[in-house]
Design a protein around this motif. Sequence first.
Motif, PDB file in Angstrom:
ATOM      1  N   ASP A   1       0.798  -1.221   0.000  1.00  0.00           N
ATOM      2  CA  ASP A   1       0.000   0.000   0.000  1.00  0.00           C
ATOM      3  C   ASP A   1       0.833   1.275   0.000  1.00  0.00           C
ATOM      4  N   LEU A   2       2.022   1.170  -0.570  1.00  0.00           N
ATOM      5  CA  LEU A   2       2.868   2.352  -0.724  1.00  0.00           C
ATOM      6  C   LEU A   2       2.550   2.980  -2.083  1.00  0.00           C
ATOM      7  N   ASP A   3       2.406   4.316  -2.145  1.00  0.00           N
ATOM      8  CA  ASP A   3       2.195   4.954  -3.445  1.00  0.00           C
ATOM      9  C   ASP A   3       3.559   5.311  -4.020  1.00  0.00           C
ATOM     10  N   ILE A   4       3.879   4.727  -5.159  1.00  0.00           N
ATOM     11  CA  ILE A   4       5.225   4.910  -5.728  1.00  0.00           C
ATOM     12  C   ILE A   4       5.135   5.721  -7.021  1.00  0.00           C
ATOM     13  N   TYR A   5       5.936   6.782  -7.112  1.00  0.00           N
ATOM     14  CA  TYR A   5       5.930   7.640  -8.306  1.00  0.00           C
ATOM     15  C   TYR A   5       7.348   7.782  -8.842  1.00  0.00           C
ATOM     16  N   ASN A   6       7.461   7.877 -10.156  1.00  0.00           N
ATOM     17  CA  ASN A   6       8.739   8.256 -10.754  1.00  0.00           C
ATOM     18  C   ASN A   6       8.815   9.777 -10.745  1.00  0.00           C
ATOM     19  N   LEU A   7       9.961  10.301 -10.336  1.00  0.00           N
ATOM     20  CA  LEU A   7      10.107  11.756 -10.335  1.00  0.00           C
ATOM     21  C   LEU A   7      11.571  12.134 -10.464  1.00  0.00           C
ATOM     22  N   ASP A   8      11.840  13.004 -11.445  1.00  0.00           N
ATOM     23  CA  ASP A   8      13.157  13.634 -11.531  1.00  0.00           C
ATOM     24  C   ASP A   8      12.979  15.038 -10.963  1.00  0.00           C
ATOM     25  N   ILE A   9      13.680  15.343  -9.880  1.00  0.00           N
ATOM     26  CA  ILE A   9      13.428  16.632  -9.219  1.00  0.00           C
ATOM     27  C   ILE A   9      13.911  17.818 -10.050  1.00  0.00           C
ATOM     28  N   LEU A  10      14.603  17.535 -11.149  1.00  0.00           N
ATOM     29  CA  LEU A  10      15.017  18.639 -12.025  1.00  0.00           C
ATOM     30  C   LEU A  10      13.872  19.115 -12.908  1.00  0.00           C
ATOM     31  N   ASP A  11      12.804  18.339 -12.945  1.00  0.00           N
ATOM     32  CA  ASP A  11      11.637  18.688 -13.758  1.00  0.00           C
ATOM     33  C   ASP A  11      10.628  19.439 -12.857  1.00  0.00           C
ATOM     34  N   ALA A  12      10.706  20.773 -12.906  1.00  0.00           N
ATOM     35  CA  ALA A  12       9.909  21.603 -11.986  1.00  0.00           C
ATOM     36  C   ALA A  12       8.408  21.351 -12.154  1.00  0.00           C
ATOM     37  N   ASP A  13       7.938  21.193 -13.397  1.00  0.00           N
ATOM     38  CA  ASP A  13       6.499  20.973 -13.613  1.00  0.00           C
ATOM     39  C   ASP A  13       6.052  19.648 -12.996  1.00  0.00           C
ATOM     40  N   ALA A  14       6.902  18.639 -13.184  1.00  0.00           N
ATOM     41  CA  ALA A  14       6.558  17.313 -12.634  1.00  0.00           C
ATOM     42  C   ALA A  14       6.528  17.368 -11.107  1.00  0.00           C
TER      43      ALA A  14
END
Length: 318
Positions: A44-57
């Motif tokens: 029940d963990l919510d897992i997301y891909n995220l590159d913190i260099l992508d400000a919009d994301a």
Amino acid sequence: MRSLIIGAAGFVGAYLIRHLHQELGHQTAVTKLPHEQIRPECCDLDIYNLDILDADAVFRLLQKVHPDYIFHLAAQSSVAAAWKNPGITVDINVHGVVNVLEAVRKLEFRTRILLVGSGEEYGLVQPDEIPVSEENRICPGNIYAATKACQNMLGKIYARAYGLEVIMVRAFNHIGPNQEPLFVVADFCRQVAWIEAGRQDAHMHVGNLEVKRDFTDVRDVVRAYAMLAESGESGETYNVGSGSAVSIAHILQMILNKSEANIMVETDPSRLRPVDLPVIEANIYKLQKITGWKPLIGLEQTVEETLDYWRQRAKADR
Ligand code: A2R
């Protein structure tokens, strides 16, 4: 409580997931880079891909998750890699954190944000400044440390100027099973396990054994992070360490005492640093005053478990 761990696929992330999700019962969302894997695997963990260099994301993700707490672990966390790639280190450790702070500011969330910095920020500390406290001047001596010092300043400014709830920590050496062998305790345990398994000859390679460092088990470190996220004062910085430095020679002896193998210790000149501070020890009065935190796992236990971890790897990686 809803927590978001940014950069959860690294060494600390796995332990923080366990603590927040399994021990404190927070509803937990985590981010990772697309090529990474999150451990432990909780259904029940919510897992997301995220590159913190992508400000919009970053903005879209925060809008969706709307966390009560953000634990910002994502970083280029290696001192050596920072010397080799200063540009990308500045991008990730400085620009990345601005993207997170800006998203929270624009969304007008009351999210409490914990920014993880480093004891390295203090740099060259004079003997009479030990144990080093948060008010000490900072004098970063490498690029990684400079980016973390910058992160700290930005956090403070966002707290003061925009009223964001930002708490900064300066973490000293944290250790435990699963750490990359770029760090001294993991490296020593790996070498002993490899020698025992016949995967390395009997020579163990070491650097400067005289220096003293402040080591804390990673499980105690993540408990301190959770406590500070809850009760730390916004705009303030807190040292996280054991408050007591031990020599690398002492740790080495501890590890060697746990092995029956006949091991010869050899100084490897390539492991000696041009500038090595003789003692780094944290003053943890401020952390203890506000949270009552105390380390619960002793060095002996951490070393034992780290060595066991590497013994299992020595067998499994064959
Ligand atoms: O560099 P990788 O591929 O190991 O990925 C790291 C990830 N990361 C990023 N995440 C999102 N966007 C990026 N642009 C980005 N670049 C790197 O952050 C890694 O999975 C995670 C940081 O984990 P570790 O490097 O294992 O650090 P650790 O020991 O968990 O330390 C956590 C924090 C860091 O801020 C350190 O600088 C501080 O504690 O001592």
